[in-house]
Design an enzyme around this catalytic site. Structure first.
Site, PDB file in Angstrom:
ATOM      1  N   SER A   1      33.047  50.294  45.520  1.00  0.00           N
ATOM      2  CA  SER A   1      34.147  50.924  44.784  1.00  0.00           C
ATOM      3  C   SER A   1      33.967  50.703  43.300  1.00  0.00           C
ATOM      4  O   SER A   1      33.302  49.758  42.862  1.00  0.00           O
ATOM      5  CB  SER A   1      35.474  50.327  45.233  1.00  0.00           C
ATOM      6  OG  SER A   1      35.658  49.083  44.592  1.00  0.00           O
ATOM      7  N   LYS A   2      34.563  51.622  42.562  1.00  0.00           N
ATOM      8  CA  LYS A   2      34.460  51.585  41.112  1.00  0.00           C
ATOM      9  C   LYS A   2      34.963  50.262  40.556  1.00  0.00           C
ATOM     10  O   LYS A   2      34.538  49.809  39.521  1.00  0.00           O
ATOM     11  CB  LYS A   2      35.338  52.692  40.533  1.00  0.00           C
ATOM     12  CG  LYS A   2      34.555  53.870  40.029  1.00  0.00           C
ATOM     13  CD  LYS A   2      35.458  54.754  39.220  1.00  0.00           C
ATOM     14  CE  LYS A   2      35.254  56.192  39.631  1.00  0.00           C
ATOM     15  NZ  LYS A   2      36.264  57.094  39.200  1.00  0.00           N
ATOM     16  N   ARG A   3      35.936  49.697  41.275  1.00  0.00           N
ATOM     17  CA  ARG A   3      36.568  48.485  40.762  1.00  0.00           C
ATOM     18  C   ARG A   3      35.561  47.337  40.614  1.00  0.00           C
ATOM     19  O   ARG A   3      35.558  46.628  39.635  1.00  0.00           O
ATOM     20  CB  ARG A   3      37.715  48.054  41.665  1.00  0.00           C
ATOM     21  CG  ARG A   3      38.885  47.522  40.887  1.00  0.00           C
ATOM     22  CD  ARG A   3      40.092  47.268  41.773  1.00  0.00           C
ATOM     23  NE  ARG A   3      40.290  48.322  42.762  1.00  0.00           N
ATOM     24  CZ  ARG A   3      40.498  48.076  44.049  1.00  0.00           C
ATOM     25  NH1 ARG A   3      40.510  46.841  44.517  1.00  0.00           N
ATOM     26  NH2 ARG A   3      40.689  49.074  44.887  1.00  0.00           N
ATOM     27  N   ASP A   4      34.716  47.162  41.640  1.00  0.00           N
ATOM     28  CA  ASP A   4      33.825  46.010  41.511  1.00  0.00           C
ATOM     29  C   ASP A   4      32.332  46.326  41.389  1.00  0.00           C
ATOM     30  O   ASP A   4      31.527  45.414  41.328  1.00  0.00           O
ATOM     31  CB  ASP A   4      34.078  44.976  42.625  1.00  0.00           C
ATOM     32  CG  ASP A   4      34.535  45.605  43.907  1.00  0.00           C
ATOM     33  OD1 ASP A   4      35.517  45.139  44.456  1.00  0.00           O
ATOM     34  OD2 ASP A   4      33.906  46.592  44.354  1.00  0.00           O
ATOM     35  N   SER A   5      31.989  47.586  41.325  1.00  0.00           N
ATOM     36  CA  SER A   5      30.562  47.891  41.100  1.00  0.00           C
ATOM     37  C   SER A   5      30.425  49.147  40.258  1.00  0.00           C
ATOM     38  O   SER A   5      31.361  49.913  40.135  1.00  0.00           O
ATOM     39  CB  SER A   5      29.814  48.160  42.396  1.00  0.00           C
ATOM     40  OG  SER A   5      30.361  47.493  43.468  1.00  0.00           O
TER      41      SER A   5
END
Ligand code: GLU
Length: 461
Positions: A236-240
C-alpha cells in the site's frame, strides 16, 4: 485467438501491482499469438482523472507493454451497457427494485447481527415493478446451484449461488455498475481471458451470471496473487513506494522492473535474471503461485545491479544521462568522461545513486560528509601536506605511477593503508566512497586533485 486485457481504473498513477497484471496479460497474449488490449475503466467520474489515464498509458508504453489496439474508455461506451441492460430486462432476467436505502441498511444490520453474510433478500424480485426514478435494475441470480470455473492459477473454483445476491446492474440514476460494464466490454472487445488481481475473485461468479443472462460465452480466468509489501501485508501507498514512476525516477531500469514483476508470484528453478524475451519463452501462467508475493526492495536492487552490469558502456551511458541531467551534471567538460563512468558504474545499485556518486568527478563537491571530515581530515594536516609535496612534481599522472607514490608515502610515514588513504579520499570526493585511491586520483586529474587536497588542508587544525 487469445485476447487479454488490462483494465485499470484511472484513479491513481500506474502502480507496480498494475504493471504486473499488465505484464502477465501481455505475456499470455503474446505466447498464444493473441492480442493484448487496454481498457480504461473510468466510470467513477469523481475519482477518475485524465492525468492518471495518461500516466498509465505512458507507463505501459515505457515498460514495452504496448496494446494491440487503441485503448477504449468506458465513459464513452454507455450506450453498450444500456443496450445490454435492456436485453436483460426484455428476457425477464432482471427486475426493478425500489427498496429504500434505509430498508437495505436495516436488512444489512439485522443480517450482520444474526451472524449472516449481508445480502439483498430479493423482496422486489417478483413484484413486477416498473422503472422509475427510485428503482435500480437487479439481476435475477439463480437461488440454487453453483458457479464453477477453472482458474488458470487457482484450479477449480466453486461458489454457491446461495451466497450471491441479486446484484445491481443499473443505479437509480440510470448509470451502469462496474460488473455490467466489465462483462459487456469483455464481450465487445472479444476478450477470451481475464487475468487480474485476486481481489476480483469474488466478482467472477457475479460477472459469469451476467454473461449467462446475456448469452455470452464463458471466459478463461486467472486470478493473480496479491502483491505484498515487506511487512507481508498488501502493498500500500502508506508503507511502500507503489508508483512505477517513482521506481523509474530512482534509477531502476525498465528491464529490471519487468524482471522483478515477472518474478512476483512466478519462478523458474533458481533462475533470477529475466528479460522480456525470457519471460515470453519460459513463463507459464499455470505455474503462478496462489500465495501472496512479496515485493522485496533488496531483491530489486540486486536485480537492477545485474541488469546494469549487463549493459554495454554505451548503453549504460544512455541510461545514465537523464539522471546526470537531473543533477545538472555535464560530462562534456571532461575528456576522460567515459573512463570515469566506466570505473564508477558499479558504485551503487540504482542509476540515480550512481549519478550522485559521479558528482565529484564532473562538478564541485556539493557537500562534504561531515563525519568523514572529522574522522579522517581534521587531524591529518601532516599527511595531506606530505602527500601534496610528493604529488606536485609528478608528471605521469597514471594510476600505476600514483599507486607507487602512495605506497612510498605510506612506507615513509609508517601508516596503515586507510590511515593514509582515507584523508586523501575524503579531500578528493567529500566522502569515503570512491574506487581505489590511485584510480580516483587518476580519474580526477592532477590539477583538480591537488586543488582538492589543498582545500582539504584548510579543514585541518
Ligand atoms: N478496473 C479494475 C481495477 O482497476 C479491474 C477490473 C478487471 O480487471 O476486471 O481493479
Amino acid at each position: 485467438m487469445i485476447i487479454t486485457r488490462f483494465a485499470p481504473s484511472p484513479t491513481g498513477t500506474l502502480h507496480i501491482g498494475g504493471v504486473r497484471t499488465a505484464l502477465f496479460n501481455y505475456i499470455y497474449a503474446k505466447q498464444n499469438n493473441g492480442k493484448f488490449l487496454v481498457r480504461i475503466e473510468d466510470t467513477d467520474q469523481v475519482r477518475s482523472k485524465t492525468e492518471f489515464e495518461e500516466n498509465i498509458i505512458t507507463g505501459l508504453h515505457d515498460m514495452g507493454l504496448k496494446p494491440d489496439a487503441d485503448p477504449v474508455r468506458q465513459s464513452e461506451r454507455k450506450h453498450l451497457y444500456l443496450d445490454a441492460a435492456h436485453r436483460i430486462i426484455e428476457s425477464g432476467q432482471g427486475y426493478y427494485c425500489n427498496c429504500s436505502t434505509e430498508r437495505l441498511e436495516e436488512l444489512r444490520n439485522a443480517q450482520m447481527k444474526a451472524g449472516k453474510k449481508p445480502m439483498y433478500d430479493g423482496k422486489c424480485r417478483d413484484k413486477g415493478l416498473e422503472k422509475s426514478e427510485n428503482t435500480v435494475l437487479r439481476l435475477k441470480t439463480p437461488n440454487d446451484g453453483e458457479v464453477r470455473f477453472n482458474d488458470l492459477v487457482r484450479g477449480e473454483v466453486v461458489f454457491n449461488n446461495s451466497e450471491l445476491d441479486d446484484l445491481i446492474l443499473l443505479r437509480s440514476n440510470g448509470t451502469p455498475t462496474y460488473h455490467l460494464c466489465v462483462v459487456v466490454d469483455d464481450a465487445d472487445q472479444g476478450v477470451t481471458t481475464v487475468i487480474r488481481g485476486e481481489d476480483h475473485l469474488s466478482n467472477t461468479p457475479r460477472q459469469m451470471h451476467i454473461q449467462q443472462a446475456l448469452e455470452l460465452s464463458a471466459l478463461e480466468y486467472a486470478h493473480l496473487p496479491l502483491v505484498l509489501g515487506e511487512n507481508k501485508k498488501r502493498l500500500s501507498k502508506r508503507d511502500s513506494v507503489t508508483s512505477l514512476d517513482e521506481y523509474i525516477s530512482k534509477g531502476y531500469l525498465q528491464t529490471s522492473m519487468i524482471n522483478m514483476l515477472g518474478r512476483l508470484g512466478w519462478s523458474k528453478g533458481d533462475k533470477e535474471i529475466f528479460y522480456i524475451d525470457d519471460l515470453l519463452k519460459d513463463f507459464r501462467i499455470q505455474e503462478v503461485q496462489k500465495a501472496g508475493a512479496v515485493f522485496d526492495l533488496k531483491k530489486l536492487d540486486w536485480i537492477n545491479t545485474n541488469h546494469l552490469a549487463n549493459l554495454s558502456l554505451e548503453d549504460f551511458i544512455i541510461q545514465l544521462n537523464p539522471y546526470l541531467d537531473e543533477l545538472g551534471i555535464k560530462t562534456s567538460n571532461r575528456q576522460n568522461a567515459e573512463t570515469i563512468i566506466e570505473n564508477l558504474r558499479t558504485t551503487a545499485s540504482t542509476l540515480s545513486e550512481i549519478a550522485i556518486d559521479l558528482i565529484p568527478y564532473f562538478a564541485d563537491i556539493k557537500e562534504y560528509d561531515q563525519k568523514s571530515v572529522e574522522k579522517f581530515i581534521a587531524g591529518s594536516k601532516n599527511i595531506l601536506e606530505y602527500v601534496l609535496r610528493q604529488l606536485e612534481p609528478l608528471d605521469q599522472w597514471t594510476e600505476q605511477a600514483l599507486d607507487e607514490v602512495l605506497a612510498k608515502c605510506q612506507k615513509e610515514l609508517d601508516l596503515k593503508t586507510p590511515q593514509l588513504n582515507q584523508p586523501i579520499r575524503v579531500a578528493l570526493v567529500g566522502s569515503v566512497k570512491s574506487p581505489s585511491l590511485g584510480l580516483t586520483l587518476s580519474l580526477i586529474g592532477k590539477e583538480l586533485s591537488l586543488e582538492r587536497i589543498k582545500k582539504g588542508l584548510e579543514m585541518t587544525f
